[in-house]
Write an enzyme that holds these catalytic residues in place. Sequence first.
Site, mmCIF file in Angstrom:
data_model
loop_
_atom_site.group_PDB
_atom_site.id
_atom_site.type_symbol
_atom_site.label_atom_id
_atom_site.label_comp_id
_atom_site.label_asym_id
_atom_site.label_seq_id
_atom_site.Cartn_x
_atom_site.Cartn_y
_atom_site.Cartn_z
ATOM 1 N N ASP A 141 0.831 -1.209 0.000
ATOM 2 C CA ASP A 141 0.000 0.000 0.000
ATOM 3 C C ASP A 141 0.864 1.257 0.000
ATOM 4 O OD1 ASP A 141 -2.384 1.323 -0.074
ATOM 5 O OD2 ASP A 141 -2.799 1.166 2.068
ATOM 6 N N ASN B 81 1.341 3.442 -2.889
ATOM 7 C CA ASN B 81 1.916 3.928 -4.152
ATOM 8 C C ASN B 81 1.412 5.330 -4.489
ATOM 9 O OD1 ASN B 81 3.043 1.430 -4.464
ATOM 10 N ND2 ASN B 81 1.626 0.716 -6.036
ATOM 11 N N ARG C 275 -0.383 9.743 -9.799
ATOM 12 C CA ARG C 275 -0.476 8.460 -9.088
ATOM 13 C C ARG C 275 0.183 7.314 -9.849
ATOM 14 N NH1 ARG C 275 -3.910 7.492 -4.995
ATOM 15 N NH2 ARG C 275 -4.186 5.375 -5.723
ATOM 16 N N GLU D 238 -11.842 -5.370 -4.918
ATOM 17 C CA GLU D 238 -12.461 -4.054 -4.665
ATOM 18 C C GLU D 238 -11.799 -2.943 -5.495
ATOM 19 O OE1 GLU D 238 -11.543 -6.160 -2.012
ATOM 20 O OE2 GLU D 238 -13.615 -6.817 -1.760
ATOM 21 N N ASN D 239 -10.615 -3.212 -6.055
ATOM 22 C CA ASN D 239 -9.907 -2.168 -6.808
ATOM 23 C C ASN D 239 -10.624 -1.763 -8.103
ATOM 24 O OD1 ASN D 239 -6.532 -3.235 -5.869
ATOM 25 N ND2 ASN D 239 -7.792 -1.606 -5.017
ATOM 26 N N TRP D 240 -11.649 -2.545 -8.528
ATOM 27 C CA TRP D 240 -12.414 -2.147 -9.725
ATOM 28 C C TRP D 240 -13.172 -0.847 -9.485
ATOM 29 C CZ3 TRP D 240 -10.856 -4.727 -13.800
ATOM 30 C CH2 TRP D 240 -10.486 -6.068 -13.679
ATOM 31 N N ARG E 238 -11.878 1.849 -8.610
ATOM 32 C CA ARG E 238 -11.004 2.999 -8.953
ATOM 33 C C ARG E 238 -11.359 3.545 -10.333
ATOM 34 N NH1 ARG E 238 -5.239 2.472 -6.055
ATOM 35 N NH2 ARG E 238 -6.100 1.679 -4.120
ATOM 36 N N GLU F 251 2.185 -13.925 11.745
ATOM 37 C CA GLU F 251 2.728 -12.774 12.466
ATOM 38 C C GLU F 251 2.494 -11.555 11.570
ATOM 39 O OE1 GLU F 251 3.950 -12.859 15.525
ATOM 40 O OE2 GLU F 251 3.489 -14.993 15.560
#
Length: 242
Positions: free
Chosen positions: A20, A22, A33, A67-69, A71, A206
């Site tokens: 995460d 970028n 971006r 879920e990135n669709w 964007r 961990e």
Amino acid sequence: MPPARPEFSPLPRHVAVIMDGNGRWAESKGLPRYKGHEAGARTVREITEECARLGVQRLTLYAFSAENWKRPKREIDFLMKLLKRYLAGEQPTLMKNGIRFAAIGRLHELSADVLGEIEKTKAMTRENPKMTMVLALNYGGRGEIVDAARAFAGDALRRGKVPEVTEEDFAKYLYDPAGAEVDLLIRTGGDHRVSNFLLWEISYSELWFTRAFWPDFGIPQLHEALSDFAKRERRFGGLPER
Ligand code: FPP
């Protein structure tokens, strides 16, 4: 294989990363971006090679979530183009470093050209012995469990009966059964959440969180996470060994 460095012993067999930051990395430099994603792809290369060099057996990277669709289309198109370019460009390096490539997620929903490059890279690197690099693409952890349940139910229907099922039996229906246990989960970018990543696989992982944005996560930061992991006592619900 080089001898394991004592400060990284025991080494996690399976490392997973939520890459995460970028966009924020680019914005902090006054860049668009997409420049952050390009820089992120360079970090993928560096971290993958270092993990293979150290003897990590499996590295799973969250490259595109289900879920990135949500964007903007421009950003999605850029990420898909970058992925294709990355795979085509990386094939010689994967071969040179003995890295096998795999992908998890609802891959059939990706475009034919991206899928083609994925299949080509998988086929080319199939026999590589050193480390497996897994890209999670169009991936969601709940979706994976639902897909596994569907596949399990399909098999039960074909056999005409619902068998006894243990966690181990069920895990055979995950996208990548060999990756069913994650030892170390790293998240860059400062947030403390798991964002629907490998929900089954991280039950005893961990966790390592860092504020560093993914493009700034270099070999020193990876080493810091590995040496911290080496110091942890993993009890898996039991009592410490005395
Ligand atoms: C999160 O940054 C990162 C992604 C959504 C995708 C990860 C992609 C890469 C690391 C580059 C391409 C990968 C490969 C394998 C070639 P973000 O955009 O959510 O950052 P932000 O939280 O700062 O906005």
